[in-house]
Design an enzyme around this catalytic site. Structure first.
Site, PDB file in Angstrom:
ATOM      1  N   TYR A   1      44.620  -2.332  14.700  1.00  0.00           N
ATOM      2  CA  TYR A   1      44.597  -3.796  14.797  1.00  0.00           C
ATOM      3  C   TYR A   1      46.001  -4.345  15.013  1.00  0.00           C
ATOM      4  CZ  TYR A   1      39.964  -2.859  13.179  1.00  0.00           C
ATOM      5  OH  TYR A   1      38.695  -2.343  13.108  1.00  0.00           O
TER       6      TYR A   1
ATOM      7  N   LYS B   1      38.634   9.466  11.601  1.00  0.00           N
ATOM      8  CA  LYS B   1      38.594   8.126  11.022  1.00  0.00           C
ATOM      9  C   LYS B   1      38.177   8.193   9.569  1.00  0.00           C
ATOM     10  CE  LYS B   1      36.053   3.897  11.578  1.00  0.00           C
ATOM     11  NZ  LYS B   1      34.859   3.288  12.046  1.00  0.00           N
TER      12      LYS B   1
ATOM     13  N   LYS C   1      26.870   5.011   3.199  1.00  0.00           N
ATOM     14  CA  LYS C   1      26.621   5.771   4.426  1.00  0.00           C
ATOM     15  C   LYS C   1      26.839   7.276   4.216  1.00  0.00           C
ATOM     16  CE  LYS C   1      27.568   1.794   7.439  1.00  0.00           C
ATOM     17  NZ  LYS C   1      28.149   1.310   8.716  1.00  0.00           N
TER      18      LYS C   1
ATOM     19  N   LYS D   1      34.138  11.348  11.117  1.00  0.00           N
ATOM     20  CA  LYS D   1      34.170  10.016  10.516  1.00  0.00           C
ATOM     21  C   LYS D   1      33.683  10.121   9.078  1.00  0.00           C
ATOM     22  CE  LYS D   1      32.400   5.333  10.936  1.00  0.00           C
ATOM     23  NZ  LYS D   1      31.686   4.372  11.789  1.00  0.00           N
TER      24      LYS D   1
ATOM     25  N   SER E   1      40.457  -0.839   9.302  1.00  0.00           N
ATOM     26  CA  SER E   1      40.669  -2.194   8.798  1.00  0.00           C
ATOM     27  C   SER E   1      41.303  -2.227   7.410  1.00  0.00           C
ATOM     28  CB  SER E   1      39.338  -2.936   8.785  1.00  0.00           C
ATOM     29  OG  SER E   1      38.372  -2.239   8.004  1.00  0.00           O
TER      30      SER E   1
ATOM     31  N   ARG F   1      33.670  -4.557   8.025  1.00  0.00           N
ATOM     32  CA  ARG F   1      32.280  -4.980   7.831  1.00  0.00           C
ATOM     33  C   ARG F   1      32.213  -6.489   7.630  1.00  0.00           C
ATOM     34  NH1 ARG F   1      30.501   0.241   4.080  1.00  0.00           N
ATOM     35  NH2 ARG F   1      30.882   1.774   5.720  1.00  0.00           N
TER      36      ARG F   1
HETATM   37  C1  PBG Z   1      30.412   1.072  12.687  1.00  0.00           C
HETATM   38  C2  PBG Z   1      31.886   1.153  12.630  1.00  0.00           C
HETATM   39  C3  PBG Z   1      32.654   1.002  11.485  1.00  0.00           C
HETATM   40  C4  PBG Z   1      33.971   1.014  11.906  1.00  0.00           C
HETATM   41  C5  PBG Z   1      33.981   1.200  13.289  1.00  0.00           C
HETATM   42  N1  PBG Z   1      32.674   1.297  13.724  1.00  0.00           N
HETATM   43  C6  PBG Z   1      32.270   0.746  10.069  1.00  0.00           C
HETATM   44  C7  PBG Z   1      31.357   1.634   9.370  1.00  0.00           C
HETATM   45  O1  PBG Z   1      31.098   2.783   9.769  1.00  0.00           O
HETATM   46  O2  PBG Z   1      30.819   1.173   8.363  1.00  0.00           O
HETATM   47  C8  PBG Z   1      35.152   0.832  10.987  1.00  0.00           C
HETATM   48  C9  PBG Z   1      36.377   0.297  11.580  1.00  0.00           C
HETATM   49  C10 PBG Z   1      37.381  -0.232  10.615  1.00  0.00           C
HETATM   50  O3  PBG Z   1      37.196  -0.217   9.376  1.00  0.00           O
HETATM   51  O4  PBG Z   1      38.409  -0.699  11.103  1.00  0.00           O
HETATM   52  N2  PBG Z   1      29.707   2.138  13.054  1.00  0.00           N
END
Ligand code: PBG
Length: 335
Positions: free
Chosen positions: A323, A258, A227, A204, A284, A214
Site C-alpha cells: 500500500y 502472504k 479461514k 497464503k 494491510s 477486510r
Molecule cells: C481475499 C484477500 C485478502 C487479502 C487479499 N485478498 C484477505 C483475506 O484473505 O481475508 C489480504 C490483503 C491485505 O491484508 O492487505 N481473498
C-alpha cells in the site's frame, strides 16, 4: 583517527571500512529496491468523485472508478509497473452463492476496463476469491459449516474469465482452494485468454494481519469464523514449498507469499527452492502498524517503510505488493 592496531590478531579486518563513506556503502550494497519492484493494491468503490478514507489504513482511500483511473495515471508516471485493484462490494450484492463474482458488469470489471482504456501499459492484476461477494465473508462457498473446494473452483474459473474479458493482464487467485490454478489456467486457455497470466497466492497464511483489508473491502463484518480450513497454518513452511510446487505444476507464472514481514523465511525458502518469480504481499496490517507507529512518534514511518521493502528484496522477493507503493516510488525518485 581510527586508532592503532590494538585489536589483536586480525588488524586488517575492519568491517567498518566499507561502511564509512556514502560512496563505499553504495558500492557494496547487495540489494536495492527499485520502482520496478512495486505493485500497488488499491480499493475501488461505486460512484463518481468518491474518496473514502479507510479508517484502519491511514493514507489509503476507497476511490470511485474515475479517481482510480487518475490515481493509476499518477502511479504510471512514477514508473510503478502494476496495480492490484480490489472492490468494495455493497452488502446488497453479497449472497451465499457469490454470484456477483462472475457478473461481467461488476464494479471490478468496469474498473479494469476503464483503467486499461486510459492506461493500456499499466499491468492490472485481479484478485480471484469470493470474499467480496459472499455473504459469509469466506473466499469459497459455504455448505453447512465447511468451505467447499471443488464447487468453489468452478465459480473461481467463471470469476477469472469475466476479469480476463474485462482486460486484466493477470489473475491472482487468493482463495487457497486446492487445484484452482490448474482449473483457472484451463478455463482461461479454453476461453481464448492464453496470454492472461496467473500470479498464485501460493503460500497464503490464515493471518491476523489482514484485518484492515477486510475493513477496506467490507468483508470483515460479514466473516463468520476464520479461514483456517483453507489458508495455511503459521507454524508451517515445508508445507509452503508443497503449495508452491503444486501451483507451479498447475501453471502459475508467478507465486506469492502472504503476509510479508513475518514470513521472510518462507520467501527465502521459496526463492531458494524454486528460483521462480516470487512476490511478497506486505499486507494491510503490516502497513497499518508502521503508519500508526509513525503517527504516534514511535518510529520514523518513511525510513521504517523503506527498510521493510528492502528486507523483502534481501529475502529474495522479486517484488512487493504494498500500500506504500506510491510513497516508496516518490522517495526512490527523489533519492
Ligand atoms: C481475499 C484477500 C485478502 C487479502 C487479499 N485478498 C484477505 C483475506 O484473505 O481475508 C489480504 C490483503 C491485505 O491484508 O492487505 N481473498
Amino acid at each position: 583517527m581510527t586508532g592503532s592496531g590494538s585489536l589483536g590478531v586480525f588488524p586488517h579486518t575492519r568491517m567498518r571500512r566499507n561502511r564509512r563513506m556514502d560512496w563505499s556503502r553504495r558500492l557494496v550494497a547487495e540489494n536495492r529496491l527499485s520502482v520496478d519492484d512495486l505493485i500497488w493494491p488499491l480499493f475501488v468503490v461505486e460512484g463518481t468523485a468518491v474518496c473514502e478514507p479507510v479508517a484502519t489504513m491511514p493514507g489509503v482511500n476507497r476511490l470511485s472508478i474515475d479517481l482510480v483511473v487518475d490515481a493509476v495515471g499518477e502511479a504510471e508516471d512514477l514508473g510503478i509497473p502494476a496495480i492490484a485493484p480490489f472492490p468494495y462490494t455493497n452488502d446488497g450484492l453479497k449472497t451465499t452463492d457469490a454470484a456477483e463474482a462472475y457478473n461481467p458488469d461488476s464494479l471490478i470489471c468496469r474498473a479494469v476496463a476503464e483503467i486499461k482504456r486510459a492506461h493500456p501499459d499499466m499491468g492490472v492484476i485481479c484478485d480471484v476469491a469470493l470474499d467480496p461477494y459472499n455473504s459469509d465473508g469466506h473466499d469459497g462457498l459455504v455448505r453447512g459449516d465447511y468451505v467447499v473446494n471443488d464447487e468453489t473452483v468452478e465459480i473461481l474459473c467463471r470469476q477469472a474469465l469475466v476479469q480476463a474479458a474485462a482486460g486484466c493482464d493477470m489473475v491472482a487467485p487468493s482463495d487457497m482452494m486446492d487445484g484452482r490454478i490448474g482449473a483457472i489456467r484451463k478455463a482461461l486457455d479454453q476461453g481464448g485468454f492464453e496470454q492472461v497470466g496467473i500470479m498464485a497466492y501460493a503460500a497464503k497464511y490464515a493471518s491476523a494481519f489482514y484485518g484492515p483489508f477486510r475493513d477496506a473491502v467490507g468483508s470483515g463484518s460479514a466473516l463468520k469464523g476464520d479461514k483456517k480450513t483453507y489458508q495455511m497454518d503459521s507454524a508451517n513452511s515445508d508445507e509452503a514449498l508443497r503449495e508452491v510446487a503444486l501451483d507451479l505444476a498447475e501453471g502459475a507464472d508467478m507465486v506469492m507469499v502472504k503476509p510479508g514481514l513475518p514470513y521472510l523465511d518462507v520467501i527465502y525458502r521459496v526463492k531458494t527452492a524454486f528460483g521462480v518469480p516470487t512476490f511478497a504481499y506486505n499486507v494491510s496490517g503490516e502497513y497499518a502498524m508502521l503508519k500508526m507507529a509513525g503517527a504516534q512518534g514511535c518510529i520514523d514511518y518513511e525510513k521504517a517503510m523503506m527498510e521493510s521493502l528492502l528486507a523483502f528484496k534481501r529475502a529474495g522477493a522479486n517484488g512487493i505488493l504494498t500500500y506504500a507503493a506510491v510513497e516508496a516510488a516518490k522517495l526512490l525518485k527523489n533519492s
